[in-house]
Each structure stands twice: as C-alpha cells, then as structure tokens.
Design an enzyme around this catalytic site. Structure first.
Site, mmCIF file in Angstrom:
data_model
loop_
_atom_site.group_PDB
_atom_site.id
_atom_site.type_symbol
_atom_site.label_atom_id
_atom_site.label_comp_id
_atom_site.label_asym_id
_atom_site.label_seq_id
_atom_site.Cartn_x
_atom_site.Cartn_y
_atom_site.Cartn_z
ATOM 1 N N ASP A 32 -30.909 -16.599 -78.701
ATOM 2 C CA ASP A 32 -30.053 -17.766 -78.495
ATOM 3 C C ASP A 32 -28.709 -17.552 -79.190
ATOM 4 O O ASP A 32 -28.664 -17.081 -80.330
ATOM 5 C CB ASP A 32 -30.751 -19.014 -79.032
ATOM 6 C CG ASP A 32 -30.122 -20.304 -78.548
ATOM 7 O OD1 ASP A 32 -28.920 -20.506 -78.786
ATOM 8 O OD2 ASP A 32 -30.843 -21.111 -77.940
ATOM 9 N N ASN A 88 -37.065 -28.749 -72.674
ATOM 10 C CA ASN A 88 -36.529 -30.089 -72.460
ATOM 11 C C ASN A 88 -36.268 -30.335 -70.978
ATOM 12 O O ASN A 88 -35.773 -29.449 -70.283
ATOM 13 C CB ASN A 88 -35.216 -30.260 -73.233
ATOM 14 C CG ASN A 88 -35.382 -29.991 -74.714
ATOM 15 O OD1 ASN A 88 -36.341 -30.427 -75.329
ATOM 16 N ND2 ASN A 88 -34.454 -29.254 -75.289
ATOM 17 N N GLN A 95 -31.964 -31.816 -72.801
ATOM 18 C CA GLN A 95 -31.575 -30.685 -71.952
ATOM 19 C C GLN A 95 -30.061 -30.692 -71.780
ATOM 20 O O GLN A 95 -29.472 -31.700 -71.399
ATOM 21 C CB GLN A 95 -32.261 -30.767 -70.581
ATOM 22 C CG GLN A 95 -32.016 -29.547 -69.726
ATOM 23 C CD GLN A 95 -32.767 -29.587 -68.400
ATOM 24 O OE1 GLN A 95 -33.319 -30.600 -67.996
ATOM 25 N NE2 GLN A 95 -32.776 -28.450 -67.717
ATOM 26 N N HIS A 101 -35.631 -23.331 -68.966
ATOM 27 C CA HIS A 101 -35.767 -22.290 -69.978
ATOM 28 C C HIS A 101 -36.703 -22.779 -71.071
ATOM 29 O O HIS A 101 -36.892 -23.967 -71.268
ATOM 30 C CB HIS A 101 -34.415 -21.873 -70.562
ATOM 31 C CG HIS A 101 -33.623 -22.997 -71.158
ATOM 32 N ND1 HIS A 101 -32.974 -23.951 -70.388
ATOM 33 C CD2 HIS A 101 -33.363 -23.319 -72.443
ATOM 34 C CE1 HIS A 101 -32.350 -24.807 -71.177
ATOM 35 N NE2 HIS A 101 -32.577 -24.448 -72.435
ATOM 36 N N HIS A 103 -37.574 -22.428 -75.121
ATOM 37 C CA HIS A 103 -37.116 -22.016 -76.450
ATOM 38 C C HIS A 103 -38.302 -21.491 -77.252
ATOM 39 O O HIS A 103 -39.343 -22.144 -77.311
ATOM 40 C CB HIS A 103 -36.537 -23.208 -77.225
ATOM 41 C CG HIS A 103 -35.265 -23.743 -76.686
ATOM 42 N ND1 HIS A 103 -34.040 -23.359 -77.174
ATOM 43 C CD2 HIS A 103 -35.020 -24.640 -75.706
ATOM 44 C CE1 HIS A 103 -33.099 -24.008 -76.525
ATOM 45 N NE2 HIS A 103 -33.671 -24.791 -75.620
#
Length: 139
Positions: A32, A88, A95, A101, A103
C-alpha cells in the site's frame, strides 16, 4: 476486463509501477502506498469489480485462499503479532477506490493503527426479525 479510468486497474495490470509482492493470472498484490502499518498490502483483482456485490464468483473463490497463503508467509517474514484482513463496500463503509480490493494489514503490539470499532448492545427484536427474513430467503 480492465476499466481504463480506474487507478487500481492500472496498478493491477502493471501500467503504473508498484512494489509488487505477488502476482498470478487473477491478482496482483502490492504494498500500500499509504500503509496503516509496515507491510500493509493490497490484493487487487485483474478484473474490474467496483465492490464485493459485483465480484465474480471465480475471483471470490480464489481470493481468501490467496489471502491465507500471503499472510502466512508475511507473518513469518515480518514477525508481526497478528493480521487484519479488511474489505470495504461503499463510501459510508470507508471505500475510497471503487475497485474491489482486500487489505492485508499486519498488526504489531503497540502499533496504534486504530482499526477497531465500538461494540453496541444487541437488539433482540431486530435480531429476531433479521433471522426470520434471512431464513425466508435461504430456506
């Protein structure tokens, strides 16, 4: 199925340089750019799905085994104390990029990442109603 104006599609397909830690035909896993903790990674599908509601069942069947495989290896490498796996759906749920995606957030004792929530009290009437409605839909 790539969406041309989606930043995460560009990341997933390698159009933008990333710190890629894993890649296969379905996913690219990157570190990230704004990590919650050291080693925070994102699993990005190579197909565009705005959220879990749209996620193709084939991708859905593959993502959790991949998450398990990755956090097993990452826990060994990072020597972290635990993991949050977060996804999310919708702006109200946090989100910010509308490309599904997952995490993978390593947790360390004292990291102060702040990924908790306040527990409430159960509402027996609401719970009964919800159990009944779900039984109607799945029985």
């Amino acid at each position: 199925m790539k969406k041309d104006d989606c930043i995460f599609c560009k990341l997933a397909f390698g159009d933008i340089p990333t710190n890629t830690i894993y890649e296969d035909d379905y996913f690219r896993v990157i570190l990230d750019a704004a990590p919650a903790t050291k080693g925070h990674a994102l699993i990005l599908p190579k197909g565009h799905f705005a959220n879990l509601y749209e996620l193709d069942d084939e991708y859905a069947a593959k993502i959790m085994p991949l998450a398990k495989k990755l956090i097993t290896e990452l826990t060994d490498i990072l020597k972290c104390d635990g993991y949050n796996i977060i996804q999310n759906n919708g702006e109200v749920a946090g989100q910010t990029v509308f490309h599904y995606h997952l995490h993978l957030i390593p947790r360390y004792i004292g990291d102060n990442a702040g990924l908790t929530f306040n527990s409430g009290k159960p509402d027996d009437e609401f719970n009964k109603m919800l159990v009944e409605k779900m039984a109607e839909r799945f029985n």
